[in-house]
Design an enzyme around this catalytic site. Sequence first.
Site, PDB file in Angstrom:
ATOM      1  N   ARG A  49       3.688   1.881  -6.355  1.00  0.00           N
ATOM      2  CA  ARG A  49       3.883   2.913  -5.116  1.00  0.00           C
ATOM      3  C   ARG A  49       3.056   4.232  -5.422  1.00  0.00           C
ATOM      4  O   ARG A  49       2.492   4.826  -4.377  1.00  0.00           O
ATOM      5  CB  ARG A  49       5.391   3.722  -5.176  1.00  0.00           C
ATOM      6  CG  ARG A  49       6.412   2.557  -4.689  1.00  0.00           C
ATOM      7  CD  ARG A  49       7.570   3.505  -4.574  1.00  0.00           C
ATOM      8  NE  ARG A  49       8.836   2.731  -4.459  1.00  0.00           N
ATOM      9  CZ  ARG A  49       9.374   2.151  -3.626  1.00  0.00           C
ATOM     10  NH1 ARG A  49       8.588   2.066  -2.257  1.00  0.00           N
ATOM     11  NH2 ARG A  49      10.174   1.253  -3.793  1.00  0.00           N
ATOM     12  N   PHE A  92       0.193  -8.957   2.079  1.00  0.00           N
ATOM     13  CA  PHE A  92       1.038  -8.325   1.304  1.00  0.00           C
ATOM     14  C   PHE A  92       0.382  -7.180   0.732  1.00  0.00           C
ATOM     15  O   PHE A  92      -0.670  -7.251   0.029  1.00  0.00           O
ATOM     16  CB  PHE A  92       2.062  -8.898   0.362  1.00  0.00           C
ATOM     17  CG  PHE A  92       3.006  -8.158  -0.141  1.00  0.00           C
ATOM     18  CD1 PHE A  92       4.245  -7.997   0.285  1.00  0.00           C
ATOM     19  CD2 PHE A  92       2.859  -7.592  -1.635  1.00  0.00           C
ATOM     20  CE1 PHE A  92       5.320  -7.158   0.093  1.00  0.00           C
ATOM     21  CE2 PHE A  92       3.973  -6.878  -2.058  1.00  0.00           C
ATOM     22  CZ  PHE A  92       5.303  -6.593  -1.190  1.00  0.00           C
ATOM     23  N   VAL A  93       0.553  -5.775   1.142  1.00  0.00           N
ATOM     24  CA  VAL A  93      -0.079  -4.618   0.711  1.00  0.00           C
ATOM     25  C   VAL A  93       0.972  -3.801  -0.391  1.00  0.00           C
ATOM     26  O   VAL A  93       2.132  -3.470  -0.080  1.00  0.00           O
ATOM     27  CB  VAL A  93      -0.769  -3.882   1.772  1.00  0.00           C
ATOM     28  CG1 VAL A  93      -1.667  -4.676   2.383  1.00  0.00           C
ATOM     29  CG2 VAL A  93       0.282  -3.387   2.888  1.00  0.00           C
ATOM     30  N   LYS A 117       2.200  -4.489  11.115  1.00  0.00           N
ATOM     31  CA  LYS A 117       1.733  -5.900  10.975  1.00  0.00           C
ATOM     32  C   LYS A 117       2.001  -6.572  12.465  1.00  0.00           C
ATOM     33  O   LYS A 117       2.944  -7.177  12.353  1.00  0.00           O
ATOM     34  CB  LYS A 117       2.272  -6.654   9.805  1.00  0.00           C
ATOM     35  CG  LYS A 117       1.851  -6.523   8.517  1.00  0.00           C
ATOM     36  CD  LYS A 117       2.289  -7.137   7.378  1.00  0.00           C
ATOM     37  CE  LYS A 117       2.190  -6.911   6.067  1.00  0.00           C
ATOM     38  NZ  LYS A 117       3.075  -7.435   5.024  1.00  0.00           N
ATOM     39  N   ASP A 126       5.598  -0.596  -2.270  1.00  0.00           N
ATOM     40  CA  ASP A 126       5.701  -1.145  -3.663  1.00  0.00           C
ATOM     41  C   ASP A 126       5.814  -2.717  -3.814  1.00  0.00           C
ATOM     42  O   ASP A 126       6.032  -3.379  -2.742  1.00  0.00           O
ATOM     43  CB  ASP A 126       7.042  -0.821  -4.441  1.00  0.00           C
ATOM     44  CG  ASP A 126       8.192  -1.580  -3.583  1.00  0.00           C
ATOM     45  OD1 ASP A 126       8.374  -1.410  -2.529  1.00  0.00           O
ATOM     46  OD2 ASP A 126       9.107  -1.936  -4.518  1.00  0.00           O
ATOM     47  N   ASP A 138       7.026  -4.558   9.781  1.00  0.00           N
ATOM     48  CA  ASP A 138       6.658  -6.030   9.343  1.00  0.00           C
ATOM     49  C   ASP A 138       7.220  -6.739  10.429  1.00  0.00           C
ATOM     50  O   ASP A 138       6.969  -6.973  11.540  1.00  0.00           O
ATOM     51  CB  ASP A 138       6.783  -6.033   7.963  1.00  0.00           C
ATOM     52  CG  ASP A 138       6.485  -7.642   7.719  1.00  0.00           C
ATOM     53  OD1 ASP A 138       5.450  -7.966   7.658  1.00  0.00           O
ATOM     54  OD2 ASP A 138       7.406  -8.355   6.915  1.00  0.00           O
ATOM     55  N   GLY A 192       9.569   4.048   0.585  1.00  0.00           N
ATOM     56  CA  GLY A 192       8.075   3.742   1.108  1.00  0.00           C
ATOM     57  C   GLY A 192       7.439   4.899   1.664  1.00  0.00           C
ATOM     58  O   GLY A 192       6.267   5.274   1.498  1.00  0.00           O
ATOM     59  N   GLU A 238       7.829   5.613   9.008  1.00  0.00           N
ATOM     60  CA  GLU A 238       7.962   4.766   8.214  1.00  0.00           C
ATOM     61  C   GLU A 238       6.604   4.250   7.415  1.00  0.00           C
ATOM     62  O   GLU A 238       5.323   4.757   7.850  1.00  0.00           O
ATOM     63  CB  GLU A 238       7.950   3.555   8.975  1.00  0.00           C
ATOM     64  CG  GLU A 238       9.682   3.265   9.473  1.00  0.00           C
ATOM     65  CD  GLU A 238      10.039   2.098   8.237  1.00  0.00           C
ATOM     66  OE1 GLU A 238       9.738   2.083   7.121  1.00  0.00           O
ATOM     67  OE2 GLU A 238      11.281   1.544   8.709  1.00  0.00           O
ATOM     68  N   ASP A 239       6.592   3.417   6.451  1.00  0.00           N
ATOM     69  CA  ASP A 239       5.481   3.008   5.750  1.00  0.00           C
ATOM     70  C   ASP A 239       4.768   2.051   6.552  1.00  0.00           C
ATOM     71  O   ASP A 239       3.478   1.886   6.686  1.00  0.00           O
ATOM     72  CB  ASP A 239       5.795   2.778   4.323  1.00  0.00           C
ATOM     73  CG  ASP A 239       6.960   1.711   4.125  1.00  0.00           C
ATOM     74  OD1 ASP A 239       7.687   1.476   5.045  1.00  0.00           O
ATOM     75  OD2 ASP A 239       7.357   1.369   2.934  1.00  0.00           O
TER      76      ASP A 239
HETATM   77  P1  IMP Z   1      10.663  -5.296   8.247  1.00  0.00           P
HETATM   78  O1  IMP Z   1      12.063  -5.192   8.538  1.00  0.00           O
HETATM   79  O2  IMP Z   1      10.173  -6.766   8.174  1.00  0.00           O
HETATM   80  O3  IMP Z   1       9.763  -4.638   9.575  1.00  0.00           O
HETATM   81  O4  IMP Z   1      10.394  -4.884   6.766  1.00  0.00           O
HETATM   82  C1  IMP Z   1      10.005  -3.359   6.526  1.00  0.00           C
HETATM   83  C2  IMP Z   1      10.055  -3.152   5.064  1.00  0.00           C
HETATM   84  O5  IMP Z   1       9.697  -4.189   4.427  1.00  0.00           O
HETATM   85  C3  IMP Z   1       9.282  -2.119   4.738  1.00  0.00           C
HETATM   86  O6  IMP Z   1       9.788  -0.666   4.854  1.00  0.00           O
HETATM   87  C4  IMP Z   1       8.788  -2.404   3.404  1.00  0.00           C
HETATM   88  O7  IMP Z   1       9.578  -1.904   2.331  1.00  0.00           O
HETATM   89  C5  IMP Z   1       8.717  -3.896   3.534  1.00  0.00           C
HETATM   90  N1  IMP Z   1       7.441  -4.320   3.701  1.00  0.00           N
HETATM   91  C6  IMP Z   1       7.134  -5.066   4.573  1.00  0.00           C
HETATM   92  N2  IMP Z   1       5.725  -5.319   4.383  1.00  0.00           N
HETATM   93  C7  IMP Z   1       5.359  -5.231   3.185  1.00  0.00           C
HETATM   94  C8  IMP Z   1       4.045  -5.101   2.433  1.00  0.00           C
HETATM   95  O8  IMP Z   1       3.060  -5.654   3.137  1.00  0.00           O
HETATM   96  N3  IMP Z   1       4.241  -4.577   1.165  1.00  0.00           N
HETATM   97  C9  IMP Z   1       5.272  -3.789   0.758  1.00  0.00           C
HETATM   98  N4  IMP Z   1       6.389  -3.784   1.362  1.00  0.00           N
HETATM   99  C10 IMP Z   1       6.294  -4.415   2.792  1.00  0.00           C
END
Ligand code: IMP
Length: 193
Positions: free
Chosen positions: A178, A165-166, A144, A172, A116, A57, A112-113
């Site tokens: 992407r 969700f984006v 987020k 992706d 979450d 990402g 990071e992208d």
């Molecule tokens: P976390 O461990 O919950 O912080 O998730 C991180 C990963 O979940 C990110 O690097 C993304 O790959 C994926 N992710 C979380 N939210 C989104 C979203 O809104 N769109 C796409 N991928 C997401």
Amino acid sequence: MSEPADPLERVPAVYRPQVDGILIDRERIAARLDAIAAEIDRDYAGQELLLVGVLKGAVFVVADLHRRLGVPAAMDFMAVSSYGSATTSSGVVRILKDLDTEIEGQHVLVVEDIVDSGLTLDYLLKNLRSRRPASVEVMSLLTKPSRREVELPIRYVGFEVPDVFVVGYGLDFAEHYRGLSDIVTLKPEAYGA
Ligand code: IMP
């Protein structure tokens, strides 16, 4: 005067029917990256950086950030997989690709992208800190905050987004979207919500 163009015309036609709207357009992304790069240049003046992009990402973020930096920076990548459903993460992380080099004594900036729940990044930071770098900081294009399950120090944040969700600009759904230049929201039916 002609009618203002439909912003969704910027989205490739094949994906347009699934896209709900543009949340952050390419111009705002570029302007924010300009500002963050200037901040990083100030913070790391006189030092060298190692940018660690988290695949897949963050590829566009790390490429576009790197090109804006004035401080010398090397670039490496990690790939991790999180055992979760398609749109949420579980915090159980597996390293699919590790760094090419040792990072002991280096100033590491994880790119990071999106953060979450924060569970993936939390694991990654603990793992990287155990390798005794001089410092570890994080730059994330998106965050987020309402979804966070662990406290995390994110030094550079592009944009705070609501709990939607984006996709696009590296993000992706099932490997699609992407390559979109803007960050967009999808219609719920497009990701099975
Ligand atoms: P976390 O461990 O919950 O912080 O998730 C991180 C990963 O979940 C990110 O690097 C993304 O790959 C994926 N992710 C979380 N939210 C989104 C979203 O809104 N769109 C796409 N991928 C997401």
